[in-house]
Motif scaffolding. Structure first.
Motif, PDB file in Angstrom:
ATOM      1  N   VAL A 243       0.843  -1.200   0.000  1.00 24.91           N
ATOM      2  CA  VAL A 243       0.000   0.000   0.000  1.00 24.91           C
ATOM      3  C   VAL A 243       0.875   1.245   0.000  1.00 24.91           C
ATOM      4  O   VAL A 243       0.583   2.230  -0.701  1.00 24.91           O
ATOM      5  N   LYS A 244       1.972   1.221   0.756  1.00 23.33           N
ATOM      6  CA  LYS A 244       2.860   2.382   0.827  1.00 23.33           C
ATOM      7  C   LYS A 244       3.478   2.703  -0.542  1.00 23.33           C
ATOM      8  O   LYS A 244       3.610   3.868  -0.923  1.00 23.33           O
ATOM      9  N   ILE A 245       3.862   1.659  -1.284  1.00 23.08           N
ATOM     10  CA  ILE A 245       4.453   1.881  -2.608  1.00 23.08           C
ATOM     11  C   ILE A 245       3.428   2.485  -3.555  1.00 23.08           C
ATOM     12  O   ILE A 245       3.716   3.445  -4.285  1.00 23.08           O
ATOM     13  N   ILE A 246       2.201   1.934  -3.539  1.00 28.47           N
ATOM     14  CA  ILE A 246       1.150   2.467  -4.415  1.00 28.47           C
ATOM     15  C   ILE A 246       0.811   3.899  -4.022  1.00 28.47           C
ATOM     16  O   ILE A 246       0.625   4.768  -4.883  1.00 28.47           O
ATOM     17  N   ALA A 247       0.739   4.151  -2.724  1.00 24.65           N
ATOM     18  CA  ALA A 247       0.438   5.508  -2.245  1.00 24.65           C
ATOM     19  C   ALA A 247       1.545   6.484  -2.648  1.00 24.65           C
ATOM     20  O   ALA A 247       1.266   7.631  -3.016  1.00 24.65           O
ATOM     21  N   ARG A 248       2.779   6.023  -2.603  1.00 24.39           N
ATOM     22  CA  ARG A 248       3.899   6.887  -3.009  1.00 24.39           C
ATOM     23  C   ARG A 248       3.781   7.249  -4.490  1.00 24.39           C
ATOM     24  O   ARG A 248       3.980   8.406  -4.875  1.00 24.39           O
ATOM     25  N   MET A 249       3.480   6.273  -5.317  1.00 25.95           N
ATOM     26  CA  MET A 249       3.281   6.542  -6.748  1.00 25.95           C
ATOM     27  C   MET A 249       2.177   7.565  -6.966  1.00 25.95           C
ATOM     28  O   MET A 249       2.292   8.476  -7.791  1.00 25.95           O
ATOM     29  N   ALA A 250       1.094   7.384  -6.216  1.00 24.59           N
ATOM     30  CA  ALA A 250      -0.084   8.242  -6.401  1.00 24.59           C
ATOM     31  C   ALA A 250       0.207   9.696  -6.063  1.00 24.59           C
ATOM     32  O   ALA A 250      -0.472  10.601  -6.559  1.00 24.59           O
ATOM     33  N   ARG A 251       1.227   9.929  -5.229  1.00 25.88           N
ATOM     34  CA  ARG A 251       1.577  11.301  -4.851  1.00 25.88           C
ATOM     35  C   ARG A 251       2.471  11.973  -5.890  1.00 25.88           C
ATOM     36  O   ARG A 251       2.662  13.181  -5.851  1.00 25.88           O
ATOM     37  N   ILE A 252       3.044  11.150  -6.797  1.00 23.65           N
ATOM     38  CA  ILE A 252       3.982  11.679  -7.789  1.00 23.65           C
ATOM     39  C   ILE A 252       3.231  12.007  -9.080  1.00 23.65           C
ATOM     40  O   ILE A 252       2.386  11.238  -9.528  1.00 23.65           O
ATOM     41  N   TYR A 266       7.772  -3.748  -5.329  1.00 18.25           N
ATOM     42  CA  TYR A 266       7.259  -4.358  -4.098  1.00 18.25           C
ATOM     43  C   TYR A 266       8.200  -5.453  -3.590  1.00 18.25           C
ATOM     44  O   TYR A 266       8.456  -5.571  -2.390  1.00 18.25           O
ATOM     45  N   LYS A 267       8.758  -6.228  -4.526  1.00 23.15           N
ATOM     46  CA  LYS A 267       9.621  -7.344  -4.120  1.00 23.15           C
ATOM     47  C   LYS A 267      11.089  -6.924  -4.002  1.00 23.15           C
ATOM     48  O   LYS A 267      11.960  -7.776  -3.778  1.00 23.15           O
ATOM     49  N   GLY A 268      11.368  -5.630  -4.188  1.00 23.20           N
ATOM     50  CA  GLY A 268      12.728  -5.134  -4.022  1.00 23.20           C
ATOM     51  C   GLY A 268      13.667  -5.469  -5.167  1.00 23.20           C
ATOM     52  O   GLY A 268      14.896  -5.354  -5.031  1.00 23.20           O
ATOM     53  N   ARG A 299       7.969 -15.804 -15.034  1.00 20.48           N
ATOM     54  CA  ARG A 299       7.310 -16.152 -13.768  1.00 20.48           C
ATOM     55  C   ARG A 299       5.959 -16.820 -14.006  1.00 20.48           C
ATOM     56  O   ARG A 299       5.558 -17.715 -13.258  1.00 20.48           O
ATOM     57  N   LEU A 300       5.255 -16.392 -15.052  1.00 20.85           N
ATOM     58  CA  LEU A 300       3.967 -17.014 -15.364  1.00 20.85           C
ATOM     59  C   LEU A 300       4.137 -18.494 -15.692  1.00 20.85           C
ATOM     60  O   LEU A 300       3.295 -19.322 -15.333  1.00 20.85           O
ATOM     61  N   ILE A 301       5.228 -18.820 -16.388  1.00 23.06           N
ATOM     62  CA  ILE A 301       5.503 -20.225 -16.713  1.00 23.06           C
ATOM     63  C   ILE A 301       5.623 -21.042 -15.430  1.00 23.06           C
ATOM     64  O   ILE A 301       5.226 -22.202 -15.370  1.00 23.06           O
ATOM     65  N   LYS A 302       6.142 -20.396 -14.383  1.00 20.77           N
ATOM     66  CA  LYS A 302       6.335 -21.068 -13.094  1.00 20.77           C
ATOM     67  C   LYS A 302       5.116 -20.907 -12.181  1.00 20.77           C
ATOM     68  O   LYS A 302       5.191 -21.124 -10.981  1.00 20.77           O
ATOM     69  N   ARG A 303       3.990 -20.483 -12.795  1.00 21.90           N
ATOM     70  CA  ARG A 303       2.716 -20.307 -12.071  1.00 21.90           C
ATOM     71  C   ARG A 303       2.809 -19.254 -10.966  1.00 21.90           C
ATOM     72  O   ARG A 303       2.187 -19.364  -9.906  1.00 21.90           O
ATOM     73  N   ASP A 304       3.610 -18.240 -11.196  1.00 23.74           N
ATOM     74  CA  ASP A 304       3.737 -17.108 -10.272  1.00 23.74           C
ATOM     75  C   ASP A 304       3.265 -15.863 -11.022  1.00 23.74           C
ATOM     76  O   ASP A 304       3.981 -15.350 -11.881  1.00 23.74           O
ATOM     77  N   THR A 305       2.056 -15.412 -10.715  1.00 24.95           N
ATOM     78  CA  THR A 305       1.476 -14.292 -11.460  1.00 24.95           C
ATOM     79  C   THR A 305       1.888 -12.960 -10.847  1.00 24.95           C
ATOM     80  O   THR A 305       1.539 -12.660  -9.705  1.00 24.95           O
ATOM     81  N   PRO A 306       2.632 -12.127 -11.595  1.00 23.87           N
ATOM     82  CA  PRO A 306       3.053 -10.824 -11.069  1.00 23.87           C
ATOM     83  C   PRO A 306       1.870  -9.866 -10.951  1.00 23.87           C
ATOM     84  O   PRO A 306       0.862 -10.002 -11.649  1.00 23.87           O
ATOM     85  N   LEU A 307       2.028  -8.888 -10.087  1.00 25.01           N
ATOM     86  CA  LEU A 307       1.011  -7.842  -9.957  1.00 25.01           C
ATOM     87  C   LEU A 307       0.981  -6.992 -11.224  1.00 25.01           C
ATOM     88  O   LEU A 307       2.008  -6.750 -11.854  1.00 25.01           O
ATOM     89  N   VAL A 308      -0.180  -6.519 -11.569  1.00 28.08           N
ATOM     90  CA  VAL A 308      -0.455  -5.585 -12.677  1.00 28.08           C
ATOM     91  C   VAL A 308       0.249  -5.953 -13.979  1.00 28.08           C
ATOM     92  O   VAL A 308       0.685  -5.086 -14.726  1.00 28.08           O
TER      93      VAL A 308
END
Length: 727
Positions: A243-252, A266-268, A299-308
């Motif tokens: 939430v903090k990362i998204i909120a930071r983007m929203a302020r820019i 988010y994952k650094g 990552r999708l091939i490994k069944r790991d769906t990234p955000l957005v």
């Protein structure tokens, strides 16, 4: 006593109750006059609830084919409600005011249930639960206890009815119960968490619900975080990392530029500073998008769906179009060395994404003279399988479809070993039933029509037939539909199979259009042609008018449109709006005025023609007459356009182009169509297309035009829709 006798007894009791209520029997003298009105109101609600099943027979049957549940429901509406009335009235521990309170509260609950059923907010079968909940809550209220346990134990809908009841407005748990209903609403409708919280930003559950929403709806959270409302402030105060990362983007101010990289941030794996370093360089920014897209595809091939990920792909598509495709398209008249200079800095993978994500906009020459050959020039070892491996097979079905359409598939497959080529084409037609849309199946259908290599055709057909057999074996209905239609279409392409597509698939003919089907009840053929008010539109319109200025046609004109009518043969009239100034919106006004005129005069177009660039196509489709049986699209518009067109005109025959249409082709083609119609002849598409091919033998752009019988994607959608209708 067996169930049938018991059911009969309850029905008889219910009917007796209704008869008493409808007669002139006076209210019991034991009930004081001041409370008689409340009993009368409750009786009225009971009668209305009994009618909710659509029958005024004194029974309540909300459960289809379930006598036991219906029996319980009827008992609850009549007997249990009456018993509750009597209990309230006869309770010596309740004074007059409290009896009024609970009778009025009971009436509120019955009325609330009745109203919510009518507005489809609650199911009729829930009445028994609602009444029991009221009884339980009433007991807690009498003991001066919170009704929270009852609200917690019941559904959102039941809780809402209880909290509207007069009986509990002063309950000690009312405030907490309302907050609990907000939580229940969010739990039931997780896609609406933020809109719900926007109305209740001070909810004690808001912080945890904001975190939940951040895992489901990052785009929406960004929008609310950017607002100055109370919810926006609450989001900005969250300590949750995502939430903090998204909120930071929203302020820019340029926050949207960071959004495609949200998962890595988010994952650094990436920092804001790294993105800042390429933000102002459109080429470097595009390259970073491609790197991220490939990483996410892995990552999708490994069944790991990234955000957005969808947001990332959409931004990548936008940059591919705006930064590169528009430029190389716009320089199509210049030498290749000048035209394609912008894409010389791109890697094979970056060029690959220009193609697959720029399908709707890229010119044939931009693909065949630039992007496609550049990919292999840039590769140290030019192999198609290596290219697909490097992009983790992301959008590979779209790549194969485009290669087939642009006649580069044979070359592409020959850049790899035969075994790999065969595996790739088998993968191309696998899993077409496992997606949420028909897009992949439509791509396969359209590709097959463009493939000339018999070996590749046979390979695809064999795999389609294998998939069909497997779908039948495991009783996969969707798979059977998809693969049986494709099998029929592909077999029909070879005349030795003697397959009548329309008869086999149960759809109207695709190889011809009878002249009689184009005529309305008055024997007229009405054509509507859409022009747009840019410079090209005005030039093409003038050429159209000149083309019909001969003895077979008469032209009449108004301020906003022209009507071109045949003077001999079948009565054909082409109505075309004038391409008035688009910057002032005058062309749109002319189109709307013409459509209104046609509607008022009961003139229903059986032929609709789009004359304009691809970016005007959406406007034409939005105004498309459902009566259209032949539709000529000035540009292909891709799968979504086909799907939308057939959603309005399910059995229309569509002529389309793989890129923006050429006026040098459109004008003679339209003349040929109109003359054939005027002469009363059926439109035989293979014959007509053969004549047009000879006419445009020296115009390579004609190869981009697809006639109705080869527009297999459109035929596939038509046949699939028909199968669903039949089921």
């Amino acid at each position: 006593m067996n169930m049938t006798k018991l059911y009969l007894l309850i029905v008889l009791l219910a009917l007796a109750h209704v008869a008493d209520a409808q007669g002139d029997t006076p209210i019991s003298p034991q009930i004081p006059l001041m409370r008689q009105k409340f009993h009368e109101d409750i009786d009225k609600q009971q009668k209305e609830i009994l009618k909710l099943d659509g029958k005024d027979d004194g029974q309540f049957t909300p459960a289809a084919n379930n006598n036991e549940l219906n029996m319980q429901a009827t008992y609850a509406v009549i007997n249990k409600t009456d018993a509750l009335q009597n209990m309230i009235e006869q309770d010596s521990l309740l004074d007059g005011n409290n009896k009024i309170k609970y009778l009025r509260g009971l009436n509120d609950v019955l009325y609330g249930f009745l109203n919510d059923v009518r507005y489809k907010k609650i199911k009729p079968i829930a009445f028994t639960d609602v009444l029991s909940a009221y009884e339980d809550a009433m007991q807690l209220e009498r003991e001066e206890k919170s009704i929270i346990p009852v609200v917690a134990a019941n559904s959102l809908e039941t809780g809402e009815i209880l909290l509207r009841s007069y009986a509990f407005q002063q309950n000690a748990g009312m405030a907490d119960a309302k907050e609990l209903l907000i939580l229940k609403d969010c739990q039931k409708n997780p896609s609406k968490i933020l809109p719900i919280l926007n109305n209740h930003p001070n909810s004690p559950y808001a912080d945890s619900l904001i975190i939940l929403a951040s895992r489901r709806s990052q785009e929406e959270l960004y929008n609310f975080a950017a607002s100055t409302g109370k919810l926006g402030v609450r989001i900005q105060k969250s300590e949750d990392p995502l939430v903090k990362i998204i909120a930071r983007m929203a302020r820019i101010k340029t926050g949207r530029q960071y959004f495609p990289f949200l998962d890595d941030l988010y994952k650094g794996k990436r920092t804001f500073e790294e993105i800042d370093a390429v933000m102002n360089d459109s080429v470097k920014y595009y390259k970073l998008l491609v790197q991220t897209e490939i990483a996410y595809a892995d990552r999708l091939i490994k069944r790991d769906t990234p955000l957005v990920m969808n947001t990332l792909t959409a931004r990548l598509q936008q940059k591919a179009r705006d930064v590169f495709i528009n430029e190389i398209n716009g320089l199509h008249e210049l030498p290749d060395a000048v035209r394609f200079k912008k894409i010389e800095v791109l890697t094979p993978e970056e060029l690959y994404y220009l193609a697959v994500l720029g399908e709707e906009e890229i010119y044939t020459s931009s693909y065949t003279h630039g992007v496609y050959p550049f990919i292999f020039k840039k590769m140290r070892v030019p192999r198609g399988d290596s290219l697909l491996l490097s992009v983790r097979f992301d959008h590979f079905k779209k790549w194969i479809k485009m290669a087939a359409n642009y006649n580069t598939l044979d070359h592409f497959l020959k850049t790899m070993e035969k075994e790999n080529a065969e595996m790739l084409m088998k993968a191309f037609v696998k899993g077409l039933d496992r997606t949420n849309s028909l897009e992949d199946a439509v791509d396969v259908a359209n590709s097959y029509a463009s493939i000339t290599d018999k070996n590749i055709q046979n390979l695809i057909l064999d795999q389609i037939q294998y998939n069909l057999a497997e779908s039948k074996r495991i009783k996969n209905v969707r798979g059977e539909r998809v693969y049986s239609i494709l099998n029929t279409l592909f077999l029909s392409m070879d005349s030795v199979n003697h397959i009548d597509v329309s008869t086999t698939l149960g759809i109207p003919p695709v190889y011809f259009m009878p002249n009689s089907l184009l005529r309305d009840t008055a024997g007229r053929i009405i054509v509507q042609q859409f022009f747009y008010g840019d410079k090209d539109g005005q030039t093409v319109f003038n050429a159209f008018v000149r083309g019909f200025s001969n003895g077979n046609w008469k032209i009449t004109s108004t301020n906003q449109w022209v009507a071109v009518s045949s003077v001999k043969g079948v009565p054909v009239t082409i109505y075309a709006n004038k391409p008035l100034d688009e910057e002032k919106g005058l062309d749109a006004e002319a189109q709307a005025a013409l459509s209104k005129f046609l509607d008022e005069k009961d003139l229903h177009p059986s032929v609709v023609i789009h004359r304009g660039h691809s970016y005007y196509l959406n406007s034409t489709i939005a105004q498309l007459a459902p009566s259209a049986k032949i539709i000529l699209l000035g540009s292909c518009g891709g799968y979504q356009s086909l799907s939308r067109v057939l959603g309005i005109c399910p059995y229309a025959q569509i002529i389309s182009s793989k890129q923006t249409g050429s006026g040098l082709i459109n004008a003679p083609m339209i003349t040929a169509l109109m003359e054939t119609a005027r002469q009363g002849k059926d439109l035989n598409w293979p014959g007509l297309w053969g004549n047009l091919s000879k006419m445009f033998a020296n115009n390579e752009m004609f190869a981009d035009y697809v006639p109705p019988y080869k527009n297999l994607g459109a035929v596939f959608i038509m046949a699939y829709t028909k199968m669903e209708e039949n089921d």
